[in-house]
Design a protein around this motif. Structure first.
Motif, PDB file in Angstrom:
ATOM      1  N   ASN A 530       0.846  -1.193   0.000  1.00 33.17           N
ATOM      2  CA  ASN A 530       0.000   0.000   0.000  1.00 33.17           C
ATOM      3  C   ASN A 530       0.880   1.241   0.000  1.00 33.17           C
ATOM      4  O   ASN A 530       1.961   1.253   0.595  1.00 33.17           O
ATOM      5  CB  ASN A 530      -0.907   0.054   1.234  1.00 33.17           C
ATOM      6  CG  ASN A 530      -1.922  -1.062   1.288  1.00 33.17           C
ATOM      7  OD1 ASN A 530      -1.625  -2.149   1.761  1.00 33.17           O
ATOM      8  ND2 ASN A 530      -3.126  -0.796   0.795  1.00 33.17           N
ATOM      9  N   GLU A 532       0.053   5.623   0.242  1.00 33.97           N
ATOM     10  CA  GLU A 532      -0.972   6.666   0.279  1.00 33.97           C
ATOM     11  C   GLU A 532      -0.345   8.020   0.551  1.00 33.97           C
ATOM     12  O   GLU A 532       0.500   8.171   1.438  1.00 33.97           O
ATOM     13  CB  GLU A 532      -2.023   6.370   1.353  1.00 33.97           C
ATOM     14  CG  GLU A 532      -3.132   7.430   1.420  1.00 33.97           C
ATOM     15  CD  GLU A 532      -4.140   7.171   2.525  1.00 33.97           C
ATOM     16  OE1 GLU A 532      -5.246   6.686   2.209  1.00 33.97           O
ATOM     17  OE2 GLU A 532      -3.817   7.460   3.697  1.00 33.97           O
ATOM     18  N   ASP A 554      -3.862   6.710  -3.753  1.00 36.43           N
ATOM     19  CA  ASP A 554      -3.525   5.416  -3.158  1.00 36.43           C
ATOM     20  C   ASP A 554      -3.033   4.434  -4.214  1.00 36.43           C
ATOM     21  O   ASP A 554      -3.431   4.493  -5.389  1.00 36.43           O
ATOM     22  CB  ASP A 554      -4.758   4.807  -2.479  1.00 36.43           C
ATOM     23  CG  ASP A 554      -5.224   5.597  -1.282  1.00 36.43           C
ATOM     24  OD1 ASP A 554      -4.782   5.284  -0.174  1.00 36.43           O
ATOM     25  OD2 ASP A 554      -6.032   6.527  -1.466  1.00 36.43           O
TER      26      ASP A 554
END
Length: 722
Positions: A530, A532, A554
Motif C-alpha cells: 500500500n 498513500e 492510493d
C-alpha cells in the motif's frame, strides 16, 4: 502546611484542601447545609478553550469533604443564561455527555500522574465514570457512587458521594492525591479547569493527569475487609434456525457469580464462575470494503476492571480504539479480551476465571487465567487463556513493561500459542511521546518470521504537530489472544500538521492543514502493498461545528483475488486510485446533530460513491433517536453493486440509572434485518436488572423477512459489598 482552602503555583495548578465533616451529606443537590457557609469554596477556574489561560467567563465553586466512609464533591455552577443550557443526554457512561453542560473531576489516588478515576455529571444528574491509565480512558469501567443535581435561578448545582471502597489507593491514613475539575459550558463551547491545562490537549485534557492539581488534607479509613460478591440469575428462550442442528424455543437457566477481593487498597483479585453476557448490547454493524478484519470494542463487565493495565505498546486491550494516534488500525493488540468467550459471532461458555490487577508501589501488575467450555455450533473447543502484564513506572510519567500470553490449545492445533514482549513509553515535556515495543509469538507449525516491533515519535502541540512511526509484523506473527488486522507487512508513516487558532474571527475558532505519507511493503520489503499520500484541510467553528476535506492518492497490491461482494471478484494485482472526501459535523446543541460525509473517487479500476450520515435527534432531554445511514455505489469492470446499511437506535432514559433502548439494523449486502430491545435498570447502585429481546431475519427471499434467530433473556444481579 496545607492551604486554608486553595492556592495556586505560577503555572496555575491548584492545591485544594479536603475538609472532614462529622455528619454525612444529605445528597439532594441543594447545597443548603451549614458546611457550605462555613467552608469557603475553590473557584477562579481557568479557561482552556477557546482562550487558553484567561479566567473562565462563568463562575464555578467547588467543595471537597470527607468522612470515615465517603468522599464528597459538590459544586455550584453559575450561568449568565441558564435557559440556553445544552442538556439532552442522560444515559449512563455515554460519551455524548461531553457535548452537554457538565462537570468532570479526576482523582489520581496513587499520586503517580499515571492512573486515576474519572467522574462526570450534568444538570440532569447524569452518571459517567472511567478508569484512566497513562492518559487513556477505559470508558466502560464502572464503580459505585451517587450524585444528585439541583437548579437555582443563576445556574445549577450538584452533590456527589464516592465511597472509599469504590476507589483504589496506596493505604490508610493521610493522603495526597492528584486532582482536577473540568467545566463545560456547551452553549458557549467553552471549557475551563480548576488547574490550568494547555489548549493542545483538547477536550480530553481532563485525563492528562500530569498537569492536574493536588488534593491534600484527606484521610482515608483504616484498612478493612474489601470484599464484593455479585451473584446473578439468567434465563433465556432461544430459537436458531441457522445452527448446525436448528432448534426453537430452547429454555435455559443459569446462575453464577463474580467475586472481588482487595488484597491491598491498590491490588484487586477477581474471580468469575459461569460468566454470562446476556446484558451486553448488540454490536453496531459496519461496512467493510477491505480484505481486513473489523475491530469491535469490549463491553463485558468482568473484563473491564483493570483493563488499562493490560494495554501494551500504547494500544488499548479492548476498549474503543483510535485514542493513540492515526495509525492504530494497523497496530496489533497483544491482549484482546473479546478472544475469550466469543467464537464465530457466537458466545462460548466461560466456566471459571480469575484475575489480579492493580498497583503495588511503582509497579502495575495484571494476571488473568480463564477457562472456556466447548460449543460445537461455534466451532469452539474447551480452551485455557492466560495473560501476564507488568509495568514499572520510570521518570515522571514514563514506563517500561513486559507481557506474556498463552492459549491452549491453539486455534486449529493441539499445542499452545505463546506470546512474549517488552515495551517502553516515554512522556517527555508536555507534548512529546516516544514509545516502542518488541514481541515474538510461538505457534506449532509456524517457524521463523514470528516477530513484531514498533517505534513511534509523536509531538502533539496545539499549533504544530509531527508524527512518525515504523512497524513490522512477520508473516508468522500470530497473537491468538490478541487482535491482528493483517500480517506480513512493514509500515512507515509520517504526518505533519499546522493548526493555528484565529484571534479575531467571530465564526472560526481554528484552522488545520495536515499532510500524511503512508508506505507499506511486505515484511522483507520486496513488494509494495500500500502507498498513500493525503492532504487535509479542516475548520473548527465557535459553534462546535466542524468541516473537513481531504484528497488521497492510493496504491494497493492484492496478492490474491478478492471477493469484494457477492458475485464480484477483484483480480489480484496492483491498483491505483484516488478519492475526494468531505465531512461536516453539526454540534449537539441543535435538535438535530450529527456527521454528514461524502466520498467520490476511483477504486480497483472502477468508481466509488459513498454518502454517510450518523446523527442524533432530540425529542426530549430523556428521549432521543440516533439514525445512521451508509450508502455505497460501486462500479467495477468485474461487476457493479450497491451497499446499504441502515440502523436506528431509539433511547428512552427515565432516570440516570434506567434506560430503554432499541436498535434496528438493515444490511442489504448481507440480506439481514436485525432488531433488539434492551431494558437496563440499576435498581440499587451496583445491582442490575436486564430484559433483552433480539432477533435476526433474512431479507433475501423478499416479502416478509424470514426468521433466522430470536432470543428473549432476563438477568438479575445483586451486589453484596462487605
Amino acid at each position: 502546611m496545607p492551604p486554608a482552602v486553595v492556592n495556586r503555583d505560577d503555572r496555575g495548578r491548584a492545591t485544594l484542601r479536603a475538609v472532614r465533616i462529622e455528619q454525612p451529606l444529605m445528597l439532594d443537590g441543594r447545597l443548603d447545609e451549614d458546611v457550605y457557609e462555613a467552608v469557603p469554596a475553590a473557584g477562579d477556574f481557568i479557561e482552556q478553550l477557546p482562550r487558553s489561560g484567561v479566567p473562565a467567563t462563568e463562575q464555578s465553586e467547588v467543595w471537597v469533604f470527607f468522612d470515615d466512609r465517603n468522599l464528597y464533591i459538590s459544586a455550584r455552577c453559575y450561568d449568565s443564561h441558564p435557559e440556553r443550557e445544552v442538556v439532552n443526554e442522560l444515559r449512563r457512561d455515554n460519551s455524548n455527555l461531553v457535548q452537554n453542560e457538565s462537570i468532570s473531576l479526576i482523582l489520581d489516588t496513587f499520586y503517580d500522574r499515571r492512573t486515576a478515576f474519572f467522574f462526570q455529571t450534568s444538570p440532569l444528574g447524569a452518571i459517567r465514570d472511567q478508569a484512566v491509565v497513562d492518559d487513556g480512558a477505559n470508558e466502560n469501567w464502572n464503580t459505585i457512587w451517587d450524585v444528585k443535581s439541583g437548579r437555582f435561578e443563576k445556574g445549577w448545582t450538584f452533590e456527589m458521594s464516592i465511597p472509599f471502597k469504590s476507589l483504589r489507593y496506596a493505604g490508610a491514613g493521610p493522603q495526597v492525591w492528584g486532582f482536577n475539575v473540568r467545566r463545560i459550558v456547551k452553549w458557549k463551547n467553552e471549557t475551563s479547569y480548576l488547574s490550568a491545562v494547555p489548549a493542545s490537549y483538547g477536550t480530553g485534557a481532563i485525563n492528562r493527569i500530569g498537569v492536574g492539581g493536588t488534593l491534600v488534607g484527606l484521610e482515608t479509613p483504616a484498612q478493612s475487609i474489601n470484599l464484593e460478591l455479585k451473584p446473578y440469575f439468567v434465563s433465556s428462550l432461544t430459537t436458531d434456525r441457522t445452527a448446525a442442528v436448528p432448534f426453537s424455543n430452547d429454555l435455559t437457566k443459569n446462575v453464577g457469580f463474580d467475586f472481588k477481593y482487595g488484597l491491598t487498597r491498590g491490588l484487586i483479585a477477581d474471580a468469575t464462575v459461569n460468566t454470562d453476557f446476556a446484558q451486553v448490547e448488540e454490536d453496531v454493524q459496519q461496512v467493510n470494503l477491505t480484505r481486513f478484519s473489523l475491530f469491535f470494542p469490549e463491553k463485558r463487565d468482568f473484563f473491564l476492571e483493570g483493563l488499562g493495565i493490560f494495554s501494551f505498546g500504547g494500544v488499548s486491550s479492548g476498549t474503543i480504539r483510535g485514542a493513540n494516534g492515526p495509525t492504530d488500525p494497523e497496530v496489533p493488540v497483544m491482549f484482546f479480551s473479546r478472544q475469550i468467550g466469543l467464537s464465530n459471532a457466537q458466545t462460548v461458555p466461560v466456566r471459571v476465571g480469575g484475575r489480579i490487577a492493580g498497583k503495588a508501589g511503582h509497579f502495575s501488575v495484571g494476571a488473568l487465567n480463564i477457562e472456556t467450555g466447548d460449543k460445537s455450533s461455534a466451532g469452539a473447543v474447551a480452551t485455557n487463556f492466560s495473560v501476564f502484564r507488568l509495568k514499572r513506572d520510570v521518570l515522571r510519567r514514563s514506563s517500561l513493561g513486559i507481557i506474556a500470553t498463552r492459549r491452549a490449545p491453539a486455534v486449529g492445533n493441539d499445542g499452545s500459542n505463546l506470546l512474549a514482549g517488552a515495551d517502553a513509553n516515554f512522556q517527555l515535556f508536555d507534548n512529546l511521546e516516544v514509545s516502542g515495543y518488541y514481541t515474538r509469538t510461538s505457534t506449532p507449525g509456524l517457524k521463523g518470521n514470528d516477530v513484531s516491533y514498533r517505534a513511534k515519535v509523536d509531538y502533539s502541540g496545539d499549533r504544530y504537530g509531527l508524527y512518525g512511526e515504523h512497524i513490522l509484523i512477520g508473516d508468522n506473527f500470530n497473537p491468538q489472544v490478541g487482535f491482528l488486522r493483517r500480517d506480513d507487512f512493514r509500515r512507515t508513516f509520517g504526518q505533519v500538521r499546522f493548526s493555528p487558532r484565529t484571534k479575531k474571527s467571530r465564526t472560526i475558532r481554528k484552522l488545520t492543514w495536515q499532510a500524511d505519507v503512508d508506505y507499506i511493503t511486505d515484511a522483507p520489503a520486496t513488494v509494495v502493498q500500500n502507498r498513500e499520500l493525503k492532504g487535509e484541510f479542516g475548520i473548527e467553528f465557535h459553534t462546535s461545528d466542524r468541516f473537513w476535506i481531504d484528497y488521497r492518492r492510493d496504491y494497493e497490491f492484492l496478492p490474491k483475488n478478492f471477493d469484494i461482494a457477492t458475485g464480484v471478484t477483484v483480480p489480484k494485482g496492483g491498483y491505483d486510485y484516488q478519492s475526494l472526501n468531505a465531512y461536516y459535523t453539526l454540534g449537539q446543541q441543535r435538535r438535530v446533530s450529527g456527521k454528514v460525509a461524502i466520498s467520490l473517487g476511483s477504486v480497483y479500476n472502477g468508481t466509488k460513491k459513498e454518502i454517510t450520515y450518523t446523527g442524533r435527534g432530540i425529542v426530549h432531554s430523556r428521549f432521543a433517536v440516533e439514525p445512521s445511514i451508509t450508502l455505497d455505489w460501486i462500479t467495477l469492470p468485474y461487476g457493479d453493486f450497491t451497499v446499504r446499511l441502515i440502523n436506528t437506535r431509539v433511547i428512552v432514559t427515565p432516570t440516570p440509572r434506567m434506560a430503554l433502548s432499541s436498535l434496528l439494523q438493515y444490511n442489504d449486502s448481507a440480506h439481514t434485518l436485525t432488531s433488539s430491545v434492551r431494558l437496563s435498570w440499576e435498581y440499587i447502585p451496583g445491582s442490575q436488572l436486564f430484559l433483552v429481546y433480539s432477533d435476526g431475519r433474512n431479507t433475501f427471499a423478499g416479502g416478509v423477512p424470514g426468521l433466522m434467530n430470536r432470543s428473549v433473556a432476563v438477568k438479575v444481579t445483586r451486589l453484596l459489598r462487605l
